[in-house]
Design an enzyme around this catalytic site. Structure first.
Site, PDB file in Angstrom:
ATOM      1  N   PRO A   1      10.702  28.154 -30.596  1.00  0.00           N
ATOM      2  CA  PRO A   1       9.273  28.288 -30.911  1.00  0.00           C
ATOM      3  C   PRO A   1       8.480  28.763 -29.704  1.00  0.00           C
ATOM      4  O   PRO A   1       8.737  28.326 -28.585  1.00  0.00           O
ATOM      5  CB  PRO A   1       8.868  26.856 -31.289  1.00  0.00           C
ATOM      6  CG  PRO A   1       9.887  25.967 -30.667  1.00  0.00           C
ATOM      7  CD  PRO A   1      11.160  26.749 -30.631  1.00  0.00           C
ATOM      8  N   MET A   2       7.530  29.662 -29.922  1.00  0.00           N
ATOM      9  CA  MET A   2       6.631  30.096 -28.846  1.00  0.00           C
ATOM     10  C   MET A   2       5.226  30.281 -29.405  1.00  0.00           C
ATOM     11  O   MET A   2       5.019  31.105 -30.307  1.00  0.00           O
ATOM     12  CB  MET A   2       7.115  31.415 -28.229  1.00  0.00           C
ATOM     13  CG  MET A   2       8.267  31.261 -27.260  1.00  0.00           C
ATOM     14  SD  MET A   2       8.717  32.830 -26.495  1.00  0.00           S
ATOM     15  CE  MET A   2       9.682  33.591 -27.788  1.00  0.00           C
TER      16      MET A   2
ATOM     17  N   GLN B   1       7.115  24.127 -36.884  1.00  0.00           N
ATOM     18  CA  GLN B   1       6.974  23.071 -35.878  1.00  0.00           C
ATOM     19  C   GLN B   1       5.564  22.481 -35.907  1.00  0.00           C
ATOM     20  O   GLN B   1       4.579  23.219 -35.843  1.00  0.00           O
ATOM     21  CB  GLN B   1       7.259  23.607 -34.472  1.00  0.00           C
ATOM     22  CG  GLN B   1       7.248  22.478 -33.446  1.00  0.00           C
ATOM     23  CD  GLN B   1       7.400  22.955 -32.017  1.00  0.00           C
ATOM     24  OE1 GLN B   1       6.507  23.606 -31.491  1.00  0.00           O
ATOM     25  NE2 GLN B   1       8.513  22.615 -31.385  1.00  0.00           N
TER      26      GLN B   1
ATOM     27  N   CYS C   1       5.904  19.824 -25.345  1.00  0.00           N
ATOM     28  CA  CYS C   1       4.763  20.581 -24.802  1.00  0.00           C
ATOM     29  C   CYS C   1       4.205  19.866 -23.568  1.00  0.00           C
ATOM     30  O   CYS C   1       3.840  18.694 -23.641  1.00  0.00           O
ATOM     31  CB  CYS C   1       3.675  20.744 -25.866  1.00  0.00           C
ATOM     32  SG  CYS C   1       2.239  21.615 -25.223  1.00  0.00           S
TER      33      CYS C   1
ATOM     34  N   LYS D   1      12.195  18.744 -30.965  1.00  0.00           N
ATOM     35  CA  LYS D   1      12.478  19.542 -29.761  1.00  0.00           C
ATOM     36  C   LYS D   1      11.874  18.808 -28.576  1.00  0.00           C
ATOM     37  O   LYS D   1      10.665  18.548 -28.546  1.00  0.00           O
ATOM     38  CB  LYS D   1      11.899  20.949 -29.894  1.00  0.00           C
ATOM     39  CG  LYS D   1      12.155  21.820 -28.669  1.00  0.00           C
ATOM     40  CD  LYS D   1      11.989  23.292 -28.983  1.00  0.00           C
ATOM     41  CE  LYS D   1      12.132  24.155 -27.754  1.00  0.00           C
ATOM     42  NZ  LYS D   1      10.912  24.130 -26.914  1.00  0.00           N
TER      43      LYS D   1
ATOM     44  N   ASN E   1      18.711  24.592 -24.589  1.00  0.00           N
ATOM     45  CA  ASN E   1      17.699  25.636 -24.367  1.00  0.00           C
ATOM     46  C   ASN E   1      17.242  25.636 -22.912  1.00  0.00           C
ATOM     47  O   ASN E   1      17.105  24.586 -22.302  1.00  0.00           O
ATOM     48  CB  ASN E   1      16.497  25.377 -25.309  1.00  0.00           C
ATOM     49  CG  ASN E   1      15.225  26.111 -24.916  1.00  0.00           C
ATOM     50  OD1 ASN E   1      14.225  25.492 -24.562  1.00  0.00           O
ATOM     51  ND2 ASN E   1      15.251  27.422 -24.961  1.00  0.00           N
ATOM     52  N   GLY E   2      17.002  26.842 -22.412  1.00  0.00           N
ATOM     53  CA  GLY E   2      16.407  26.989 -21.094  1.00  0.00           C
ATOM     54  C   GLY E   2      17.077  28.045 -20.254  1.00  0.00           C
ATOM     55  O   GLY E   2      18.280  27.989 -20.001  1.00  0.00           O
ATOM     56  N   ASP E   3      16.303  29.054 -19.876  1.00  0.00           N
ATOM     57  CA  ASP E   3      16.735  30.094 -18.940  1.00  0.00           C
ATOM     58  C   ASP E   3      17.872  30.973 -19.457  1.00  0.00           C
ATOM     59  O   ASP E   3      18.620  31.538 -18.650  1.00  0.00           O
ATOM     60  CB  ASP E   3      17.140  29.478 -17.591  1.00  0.00           C
ATOM     61  CG  ASP E   3      16.011  28.687 -16.952  1.00  0.00           C
ATOM     62  OD1 ASP E   3      14.849  28.911 -17.342  1.00  0.00           O
ATOM     63  OD2 ASP E   3      16.288  27.843 -16.088  1.00  0.00           O
TER      64      ASP E   3
ATOM     65  N   ARG F   1      12.042  33.102 -24.024  1.00  0.00           N
ATOM     66  CA  ARG F   1      11.542  34.273 -23.287  1.00  0.00           C
ATOM     67  C   ARG F   1      12.502  35.449 -23.291  1.00  0.00           C
ATOM     68  O   ARG F   1      12.076  36.612 -23.255  1.00  0.00           O
ATOM     69  CB  ARG F   1      11.218  33.844 -21.845  1.00  0.00           C
ATOM     70  CG  ARG F   1      10.020  32.925 -21.765  1.00  0.00           C
ATOM     71  CD  ARG F   1       9.891  32.286 -20.402  1.00  0.00           C
ATOM     72  NE  ARG F   1      10.950  31.303 -20.145  1.00  0.00           N
ATOM     73  CZ  ARG F   1      11.105  30.641 -19.005  1.00  0.00           C
ATOM     74  NH1 ARG F   1      10.255  30.856 -18.018  1.00  0.00           N
ATOM     75  NH2 ARG F   1      12.082  29.767 -18.858  1.00  0.00           N
TER      76      ARG F   1
HETATM   77  C1  LIG Z   1       4.719  31.552 -24.245  1.00  0.00           C
HETATM   78  C2  LIG Z   1       5.510  30.340 -24.618  1.00  0.00           C
HETATM   79  C3  LIG Z   1       5.088  29.548 -25.664  1.00  0.00           C
HETATM   80  C4  LIG Z   1       5.839  28.416 -26.026  1.00  0.00           C
HETATM   81  N1  LIG Z   1       5.435  27.690 -27.105  1.00  0.00           N
HETATM   82  C5  LIG Z   1       6.205  26.645 -27.543  1.00  0.00           C
HETATM   83  C6  LIG Z   1       5.892  25.955 -28.742  1.00  0.00           C
HETATM   84  O1  LIG Z   1       4.934  26.289 -29.458  1.00  0.00           O
HETATM   85  N2  LIG Z   1       6.693  24.904 -29.097  1.00  0.00           N
HETATM   86  C7  LIG Z   1       7.782  24.518 -28.338  1.00  0.00           C
HETATM   87  O2  LIG Z   1       8.489  23.569 -28.697  1.00  0.00           O
HETATM   88  N3  LIG Z   1       8.111  25.193 -27.224  1.00  0.00           N
HETATM   89  C8  LIG Z   1       7.373  26.247 -26.823  1.00  0.00           C
HETATM   90  N4  LIG Z   1       7.723  26.957 -25.705  1.00  0.00           N
HETATM   91  C9  LIG Z   1       8.950  26.572 -24.979  1.00  0.00           C
HETATM   92  C10 LIG Z   1      10.148  27.387 -25.444  1.00  0.00           C
HETATM   93  O3  LIG Z   1      10.450  27.145 -26.790  1.00  0.00           O
HETATM   94  C11 LIG Z   1      11.379  27.080 -24.570  1.00  0.00           C
HETATM   95  O4  LIG Z   1      11.675  25.719 -24.690  1.00  0.00           O
HETATM   96  C12 LIG Z   1      11.151  27.391 -23.084  1.00  0.00           C
HETATM   97  O5  LIG Z   1      10.460  28.614 -22.911  1.00  0.00           O
HETATM   98  C13 LIG Z   1      12.508  27.475 -22.352  1.00  0.00           C
HETATM   99  O6  LIG Z   1      13.324  28.450 -22.960  1.00  0.00           O
HETATM  100  P1  LIG Z   1      13.527  29.937 -22.354  1.00  0.00           P
HETATM  101  O7  LIG Z   1      13.965  29.755 -20.939  1.00  0.00           O
HETATM  102  O8  LIG Z   1      14.547  30.573 -23.246  1.00  0.00           O
HETATM  103  O9  LIG Z   1      12.204  30.616 -22.393  1.00  0.00           O
HETATM  104  C14 LIG Z   1       7.003  28.067 -25.315  1.00  0.00           C
HETATM  105  C15 LIG Z   1       7.406  28.868 -24.250  1.00  0.00           C
HETATM  106  C16 LIG Z   1       6.682  29.997 -23.903  1.00  0.00           C
HETATM  107  C17 LIG Z   1       7.161  30.851 -22.762  1.00  0.00           C
END
Ligand SMILES: Cc1cc2nc3c(=O)[nH]c(=O)nc-3n(C[C@H](O)[C@H](O)[C@H](O)COP(=O)(O)O)c2cc1C
Length: 364
Positions: free
Chosen positions: A40-41, A94, A124, A163, A224-226, A249
């Protein structure tokens, strides 16, 4: 709803090569088309982006976080965020909030929009959310979790997932305890971003910690992460004990990441088969979904150019393209700029410095 314009036979063939390597999985009762799920983003995982990512191989998707209070007040903008496209097959919604009663009420409304599952945002780190007790603040009040989960599940028909982060801070990494409560309260699976709330987006996701949870989990776990590039994802797919992986991302700069990562030989090839002209097809499809979903041209333009600029990242002259498109206020002209740019790339490959910080804030 109209069908989007089809992808060319050439792009379809390239995509099918990777699609053939996808392993369908089941997390609890829910099946996904691959082990790689779009995280989710906020401000990004709206309907057009989610359906596009599913078209491009995401095994499942999750909406941006949606306020339970906004839903319960009947806020038109919030309710609009609950909409799901008929092509979306594996989508979850979510919710965020702090009050069990409001969350349970909102869950019933959210469910009526037809998601495959609902998810609770417990990661969050944003002050506006945590000061009210929502997001990662939920990880601090573990005794309140079982009533929250059970209260929501009582009237829900679809599964409920959560999450989380690893914990609130380095001294309270209580994810294992939360997993246990989740399992006992009927949560279907847990997705974990490998940082604490205090870390926000600094440092690195702690994959050793995530992997260690697999020894105690007793319910499906999504790591999840990076996971920013296909070879990193592909390596993690090979080594991880997690049931699935979530990518956030990484999908912004490479919309083909869900497919390319399925090729275990990707690292050796050091070359992407997806070229500028393929990106142009993706941009056109995004345009089709945005035009179908957003009534105002201005909104389509804002959504489109934000994503198009990320898609261009790492290609030659991306910076010049970025400034050109951001000064253009007309949708048709922006599409023409995108067409000219992506088609001019020929066989150029992307070059991205993954050590540089990219988007160090978000809602989870
Ligand atoms: C712009 C942005 C918005 C995000 N919004 C949410 C969200 O609405 N809900 C959530 O659980 N995580 C949110 N996240 C976190 C991501 O889901 C993820 O956990 C975090 O970016 C790490 O993963 P990545 O390294 O693949 O980016 C957001 C991350 C980014 C960068």
């Amino acid at each position: 709803m109209n069908e989007p314009r089809p992808f060319s036979p050439e792009l379809t063939e390239k995509m099918n090569f990777f699609r053939g390597k996808a392993e369908k999985i089941k997390l609890g009762q829910i099946s996904f088309d691959s082990k790689l799920i779009l995280a989710p983003m906020a401000g990004i995982c709206n309907l057009p982006y989610r359906v596009l990512m599913e078209d491009l191989g995401a095994g499942g998707t999750v909406s941006e976080l949606i306020s339970c209070h906004g839903i319960n007040y009947g806020n038109a903008r919030t309710l609009d965020m609950l909409k799901i496209h008929k092509r979306e097959r594996n989508v979850g919604i979510q919710l965020f909030g702090e009050d069990p009663e409001s969350m349970a009420k909102a869950a019933i409304v959210a469910e009526s929009y037809g998601p495959k599952f609902l998810d609770i945002n417990m990661g969050c780190p944003v002050a506006k959310v945590v000061t009210k007790g929502g997001g990662s603040a939920l990880m601090k009040e573990v005794s309140a979790l079982a009533p929250l989960f059970e209260g929501m599940r009582k009237n829900m028909k679809v599964p409920l997932s959560i999450k989380i982060r690893t914990g609130w801070d380095a001294n309270s990494r209580n994810a294992a305890e939360i997993l246990k409560i989740a399992r006992e309260s009927g949560i279907e699976w847990v997705a974990i971003h490998g940082r604490t709330r205090t870390q926000q987006y600094t440092g690195f996701a702690d994959w050793d910690f995530i992997e260690s949870l697999n020894d105690v989990k007793q319910l499906p776990l999504i790591g999840n992460g990076d996971l920013h590039h296909p070879f990193g994802v592909s390596e993690r797919l090979k080594s991880s004990k997690c049931d699935a992986l979530m990518i956030a991302r990484g999908a912004l700069r490479n919309p083909f990441i869900f497919l390319e990562s399925l090729d275990p030989e990707y690292e050796q090839k050091k070359k992407s088969v997806f070229l500028g002209k393929d990106y142009w097809e993706v941009v056109q499809r995004l345009y089709d979904y945005c035009s179908e979903h957003f009534p105002e041209e201005r909104t389509i333009l804002v959504q489109l150019r934000k994503l198009v600029v990320w898609f261009a990242a790492g290609f030659p002259h991306a910076a010049a393209f970025r400034s050109q498109i951001f000064t253009c206020q007309d949708l048709a002209d922006s599409m023409k700029l995108s067409e000219d740019y992506f088609l001019s790339l020929g066989t150029s490959q992307k070059s991205i410095n993954y050590d540089e910080v990219f988007m160090s804030s978000g809602h989870g």
